[in-house]
Scaffold this motif. Structure first.
Motif, PDB file in Angstrom:
ATOM      1  N   LEU A  28       0.871  -1.170   0.000  1.00 46.04           N
ATOM      2  CA  LEU A  28       0.000   0.000   0.000  1.00 46.04           C
ATOM      3  C   LEU A  28       0.913   1.227   0.000  1.00 46.04           C
ATOM      4  O   LEU A  28       1.851   1.297   0.809  1.00 46.04           O
ATOM      5  N   TRP A  29       0.653   2.181  -0.896  1.00 43.25           N
ATOM      6  CA  TRP A  29       1.536   3.341  -0.918  1.00 43.25           C
ATOM      7  C   TRP A  29       0.804   4.611  -1.319  1.00 43.25           C
ATOM      8  O   TRP A  29      -0.252   4.558  -1.953  1.00 43.25           O
ATOM      9  N   TYR A  30       1.401   5.764  -0.926  1.00 52.64           N
ATOM     10  CA  TYR A  30       0.743   7.051  -1.058  1.00 52.64           C
ATOM     11  C   TYR A  30       1.777   8.126  -1.377  1.00 52.64           C
ATOM     12  O   TYR A  30       2.953   8.000  -1.023  1.00 52.64           O
ATOM     13  N   GLN A 343      -5.271 -10.187   1.361  1.00 58.93           N
ATOM     14  CA  GLN A 343      -4.020 -10.273   2.087  1.00 58.93           C
ATOM     15  C   GLN A 343      -3.907  -9.173   3.143  1.00 58.93           C
ATOM     16  O   GLN A 343      -3.295  -9.376   4.203  1.00 58.93           O
ATOM     17  N   PHE A 344      -4.507  -8.023   2.890  1.00 58.49           N
ATOM     18  CA  PHE A 344      -4.544  -6.973   3.901  1.00 58.49           C
ATOM     19  C   PHE A 344      -5.355  -7.442   5.110  1.00 58.49           C
ATOM     20  O   PHE A 344      -4.990  -7.166   6.263  1.00 58.49           O
ATOM     21  N   TYR A 347      -3.129  -9.660   7.020  1.00 58.92           N
ATOM     22  CA  TYR A 347      -2.151  -8.813   7.709  1.00 58.92           C
ATOM     23  C   TYR A 347      -2.754  -8.204   8.977  1.00 58.92           C
ATOM     24  O   TYR A 347      -2.120  -8.190  10.048  1.00 58.92           O
ATOM     25  N   LEU A 348      -3.972  -7.681   8.883  1.00 61.98           N
ATOM     26  CA  LEU A 348      -4.615  -7.063  10.036  1.00 61.98           C
ATOM     27  C   LEU A 348      -4.849  -8.067  11.152  1.00 61.98           C
ATOM     28  O   LEU A 348      -4.710  -7.732  12.341  1.00 61.98           O
ATOM     29  N   SER A 349      -5.203  -9.300  10.805  1.00 58.87           N
ATOM     30  CA  SER A 349      -5.398 -10.321  11.837  1.00 58.87           C
ATOM     31  C   SER A 349      -4.091 -10.640  12.550  1.00 58.87           C
ATOM     32  O   SER A 349      -4.032 -10.698  13.780  1.00 58.87           O
ATOM     33  N   ILE A 350      -3.050 -10.874  11.774  1.00 59.97           N
ATOM     34  CA  ILE A 350      -1.745 -11.190  12.356  1.00 59.97           C
ATOM     35  C   ILE A 350      -1.273 -10.047  13.244  1.00 59.97           C
ATOM     36  O   ILE A 350      -0.657 -10.270  14.299  1.00 59.97           O
ATOM     37  N   GLY A 689     -15.546  -5.185   8.680  1.00 59.65           N
ATOM     38  CA  GLY A 689     -15.712  -5.139   7.230  1.00 59.65           C
ATOM     39  C   GLY A 689     -14.501  -5.676   6.493  1.00 59.65           C
ATOM     40  O   GLY A 689     -14.628  -6.354   5.464  1.00 59.65           O
ATOM     41  N   ASN A 690     -13.300  -5.396   7.017  1.00 61.37           N
ATOM     42  CA  ASN A 690     -12.089  -5.960   6.431  1.00 61.37           C
ATOM     43  C   ASN A 690     -12.091  -7.481   6.529  1.00 61.37           C
ATOM     44  O   ASN A 690     -11.799  -8.190   5.555  1.00 61.37           O
TER      45      ASN A 690
END
Length: 772
Positions: A28-30, A343-344, A347-350, A689-690
Motif C-alpha cells: 500500500l503506498w501514497y 491479504q490486507f 495482515y490485520l489479523s496477524i 468489514g475488512n
C-alpha cells in the motif's frame, strides 16, 4: 512432462509454507502524508500498535496496546428477573409484544447503565508519539512516498527536502516486543527533531535514566483505580547531540536516529513495569538488521503460508488511494484489488491479536480516541464472530485461540446470568461483552435481550475444530459447547399450538416489526436466527460427544429436543425467509442485520443443492434488504451471495465495499466503504468489514459443503482470466493450491496430514480424491 489434461492433481502429505518474496503487488503506498487518522498506516504485533501519519514536519504516531481497557469486573445481574419470565412469555403469546417489551425494560435487563457506564469500560488509545522534525528554511518537498509492505510488516516514508533525502522506517517487532523507528538521511548530521509522548487524559510524563515515560491509571467505575499502563521511549543516535527534558527528547544534527518504544498494562501482568523495562532494554541492545531479519522471519511464519494472485497484478504502480477511486470506475481493470484486500485482511489479523492476549475488538488493535465508537467492544450478534470468519480459510487458525480464551472466561459469569434471568443451568451471553466478562442483557430490551450470543460464539469455536481437526482442542471446548447447550435445552419454551421449542423472550438483532394494532416492537419468541443457532449447536454437541467417545447421556437429550425445534426456516407469503416466528411486517425492510440467514452462513444449514427452496427464498430476502449498509453488512451480503453461487452479485458488493470514504460520523444505515488506508468504514472505522470481506473472497474461491469441497464456486467474470493460490485451507485440515485460466482450473494440489478420501468439485465435475 507436459500435461495435456485440462487439470492435474498432485497429493502430498504435508502443506509447505508458501514462499513469498518481495512482491510490489502487496504494498500500500501514497504520495502524501496522512490528512486524517483513517489515512495513517496500521502497524501491530498482536499487542503493540503504531499508526504513523508520516508527516514531513510532524509525524503523529497513534499508539495502542490490545489490553488497554477501562472499567472493571461487575455483577449487573438482576437476580429477581426470572420471577417475571412467565409473565413476559404470556404477554408475547397473547400478541402483546410491546407490553412485554416494557416489562423487560423494567425488570429483565441489566442493572445500572450497562455498556453506557464507566464500570463497563471501553477500549482506549494509549496516546501519541509525536516526532517534530526540523529542517533548513524555505526548502521545498519533492518525491514523497510512504508505504506499508504486507510482505514484511514494515512501513517506510521517504521524501526530499532541499537537496537532502530523508527516510523513516517503522515496524512493531514480532521478535522483541517493541516498536522500532529509524530515521536516516542522505547527508550526514542533517537530522534534528523533538520527541514527545502525549495522552488526552490520565497520563503523567516523566524522564527516568534517559527514558521518556508515560504512565497512568484508567477509570474502573468504582474508585478510579482501574487498569494501569505505561509507555517507555528511548533513543540512540549516530552522531549528533541528545538533550533530555522532563517531557521530551531533543536530537540535534544526527546522521541516524533509532527510536524504541514499549507498552504495558497490568492486564494479566502484575509485573508490567518490569516487563516493559526489560523489553525496552532488549530492543535497545538489538542489532537493527538482525532485528528486522528476525521480525520478518516470525511474521512470515504466519503471513507466508498463503499466496494469492488474481488477474493482472500491474496496478501496484498506482497509489492506493487513487487505485481505490479507479476501481470504482472500472473494477475489471484491477482484479488484483481482491488479492490485495484479502491479504490486507490477513495482515490485520496477524497484527491485531496473538495467543495469550485478546481477540481483535471492533477496531482490531487500533484506536485514536479515549472513548472509542461503541466502546470498541465485542458485539456478539455478528461483529466479533465476523472478525474470525476468514481465519480458517486464510491459514491462520491459531489466531482464533484468543477468542476461545475470552469465551472460556464467560462461563462463570454466564452461569450466574442464566440463573438470574432464566433459572437455567449452563451459561449464556447476550449481545455484548468486554474483557471483564459481561454476560447480562444490554440496557435496552430492543437490542439487549438477544440471548443467542453464546450459541453464536460456539459456532466460531466449532469452526476452529473443523479446520484443524485437533482432538485435544475439541476436548478443551466440549464443556463450553455443552454448557451453552444446557442453557438452551433448559430455557426453551414450548409453544402451546405449534408444539415447537422456542427462545422467549428474544429479538432478531436490533430489528423491529409492526404488530396488528399498528404499534411496533423488537421483542418476540423464537426468531429465526435463534432457531438456527440452537439447532446447529445441538448437532455439534452430539457430534463432538461421538468423536470424543464420551457416552454422555446429554447427547441423547439433545437428539430428542431437536425433533421439536422449528424448521430451519419458514417461507413467507412473499417468498422470503421469515425473520420472526410470525409473518410480521418489518419496520425497516433494508435493515443492516440479516440474522435470519444465519443458516446460510456461518452455519451450513441452507445451501443451493441441499435446500434449494430456502436458498431461493434467501435470494428474495437479500434483494429486499438491498446492497447498501455499513461495511460489515456489505461484507456479510457478499458472503451470502457467494454461498448462493451468484458470483456477479457478490462481486458487485465487493465493489461497493471498496467505495472510497473519508467521513467518520456514527452510521447505522447505508454508506459503508473503505478509507484511504484500506480500513473499512461503518463509518466510523470498524475492522469487521475488512475481515468479513476477506471471508467473502475465500468463499468465492473455495466452499466447504457437507460432502465435498468446491473450487471456484463463485468466481466473477473479472477474475476468470487468470489466478492462482497456494496455501488456502478447507475444512478437514486440507490445504489447497490451485491455478486457473479463463475460469477453468488447470491444476490443483491437496495436502493433509492424514490419509482421507474427499469429493472435490472441479470445473463442474465431482471427483473422488484420495488425499495422502
Amino acid at each position: 512432462m507436459k500435461f495435456t489434461l485440462p487439470y492435474f492433481i498432485i497429493l502430498f502429505i504435508f502443506s509447505p509454507i508458501a514462499s513469498i518474496a518481495k512482491d510490489p503487488n502487496l504494498i500500500l503506498w501514497y504520495q502524501s502524508a496522512a490528512k486524517q487518522w483513517e489515512e495513517h498506516i496500521p502497524l501491530g504485533n498482536g499487542k503493540i500498535g503504531m499508526m504513523p501519519s508520516s508527516g514531513v514536519d510532524l509525524d503523529e504516531i497513534t499508539l495502542n496496546d490490545i489490553t488497554l481497557w477501562s472499567g472493571s469486573v461487575q455483577d449487573a445481574n438482576n437476580y429477581e428477573a426470572n420471577k417475571y419470565l412467565g409473565e413476559i412469555r404470556k404477554l408475547i403469546l397473547e400478541g402483546k409484544n410491546e407490553i412485554a417489551q416494557e416489562l423487560i425494560n423494567q425488570h429483565f435487563i441489566c442493572k445500572g447503565p450497562g455498556s453506557g457506564g464507566p464500570q463497563w469500560g471501553c477500549y482506549q488509545t494509549m496516546g501519541n508519539l509525536l516526532i517534530k522534525q526540523f529542517y533548513g528554511p524555505n526548502q521545498k518537498i519533492s518525491e514523497y512516498r510512504r508505504e506499508l509492505d504486507l510482505n514484511n510488516a514494515i512501513s517506510k516514508v521517504q521524501f526530499t527536502k532541499g537537496n537532502i533525502t530523508y527516510k523513516r522506517e517503522y515496524f512493531t517487532s514480532f521478535h522483541h516486543d517493541a516498536g522500532f523507528i529509524k530515521l536516516s538521511a542522505s547527508k550526514k548530521k542533517s537530522i534534528s527533531l523533538e520527541l514527545t509522548l502525549t495522552r488526552e487524559e490520565k497520563a503523567h510524563i516523566s524522564l527516568e535514566n534517559n527514558v521518556l515515560i508515560m504512565e497512568g491509571q484508567l477509570e474502573n467505575g468504582i474508585d478510579g483505580k482501574g487498569m494501569k499502563f505505561i509507555s517507555r521511549l528511548a533513543v540512540n543516535t549516530k552522531d549528533g547531540k541528545i538533550e533530555y527534558t522532563e517531557n521530551s527528547i531533543k536530537i540535534l544534527n544526527a546522521s541516524e536516529v533509532n527510536i524504541y518504544l514499549t507498552t504495558g498494562t497490568n492486564f494479566k501482568d502484575a509485573d508490567y513495569l518490569k516487563t516493559s523495562k526489560e523489553e525496552l532494554n532488549n530492543a535497545i541492545q538489538s542489532n537493527w538488521n538482525k532485528e528486522i531479519a528476525n521480525h520478518i522471519k516470525n511474521y512470515r511464519s504466519l503471513f507466508g503460508r498463503l499466496d494469492l494472485q488474481i488477474g493482472n497484478q500491474q496496478n501496484h504502480k498506482v497509489p492506493t488511494d487513487i487505485r481505490l477511486e479507479k476501481f470504482q470506475q472500472d473494477p475489471g481493470l484491477d482484479p488484483g484489488m481482491a488479492s490485495l484486500f484479502f491479504q490486507f485482511g490477513r495482515y490485520l489479523s496477524i497484527s491485531s491479536t496473538r495467543i495469550g492476549l485478546l481477540p481483535p475488538n471492533l477496531q482490531g488493535l487500533w484506536a485514536n480516541q479515549i472513548q472509542t465508537a461503541w466502546n470498541g467492544d465485542y458485539h456478539l450478534d455478528v461483529n466479533v464472530q465476523m472478525n474470525h470468519w476468514h481465519l480458517g480459510a486464510a491459514n491462520l487458525s491459531e489466531l482464533e485461540l484468543p477468542l476461545v480464551e475470552l469465551v472460556e472466561g464467560l462461563q462463570i459469569p454466564g452461569s450466574k446470568t442464566a440463573k438470574a434471568y432464566y433459572n437455567a443451568p449452563g451459561w449464556v451471553a447476550h449481545v455484548i461483552t468486554n474483557i471483564w466478562g459481561f454476560t447480562e442483557p444490554g440496557e435496552a430490551a430492543s437490542w439487549g435481550i438477544a440471548n443467542a450470543g453464546s450459541g453464536w460464539l460456539c459456532n466460531n469455536l466449532w469452526s476452529h475444530f473443523e479446520y484443524t481437526q485437533d482432538i485435544e482442542y475439541l476436548k478443551r471446548i466440549y464443556p463450553i459447547l455443552k454448557g451453552a447447550a444446557q442453557f438452551y435445552n433448559s430455557s426453551l419454551f414450548m409453544h402451546p399450538k405449534k408444539k415447537w421449542l422456542l427462545t422467549s423472550p428474544s429479538v432478531s438483532p436490533e430489528n423491529a416489526f409492526y404488530l396488528p394494532n399498528g404499534t411496533h416492537a423488537n421483542v418476540s419468541m423464537g426468531p429465526t436466527m435463534d432457531n438456527q443457532i440452537i439447532r446447529e449447536l445441538f448437532v455439534n454437541v452430539i457430534f463432538a460427544n461421538k468423536i470424543l467417545d464420551l457416552e454422555d447421556s446429554f447427547a441423547d437429550t439433545l437428539s430428542n429436543k431437536i425433533k421439536n425445534l422449528p424448521p430451519i426456516a419458514q417461507i413467507g407469503s412473499d417468498g422470503r425467509v421469515l425473520e420472526w416466528l410470525e409473518e410480521y411486517k418489518e419496520v425497516d425492510p433494508q435493515h443492516r442485520h440479516i440474522s435470519h440467514l444465519y443458516g446460510l452462513y456461518p452455519a451450513n444449514l441452507i445451501s443451493v443443492m441441499g435446500t434449494p427452496e430456502i436458498a431461493e427464498a434467501s435470494k428474495k430476502t437479500l434483494n429486499v434488504r438491498g446492497d447498501d449498509g455499513p461495511s460489515w453488512a456489505i461484507a456479510y451480503k457478499m458472503i451470502f451471495w457467494a454461498k448462493l453461487h451468484d458470483s456477479e452479485r457478490a462481486y458487485k458488493l465487493f465493489k461497493q465495499l471498496l467505495t472510497p470514504r473519508k467521513d467518520t460520523h456514527i452510521n447505522y444505515g447505508a454508506g459503508g466503504g473503505t478509507y484511504p488506508n484500506m480500513f473499512t468504514a461503518g463509518p466510523p472505522f470498524q475492522i469487521d468489514g475488512n475481515f468479513g470481506g476477506a471471508a467473502a473472497i475465500a468463499e468465492m474461491l473455495v466452499q466447504n459443503n457437507p460432502d465435498n469441497i468446491e473450487l471456484l464456486p463463485a468466481i466473477p467474470q473479472d477474475w476468470k482470466i487468470y489466478g492462482k493460490v497456494k496455501g488456502l485451507k478447507a475444512k478437514g485440515n486440507i490445504s489447497i493450491d490451485m491455478e486457473w485460466k479463463n475460469g477453468k482450473i488447470i491444476s490443483y494440489k491437496l495436502y493433509c496430514p492424514s490419509k482421507k478420501y474427499m469429493k472435490v468439485m472441479v470445473n463442474g465435475s465431482l471427483e473422488q480424491v484420495k488425499i495422502k
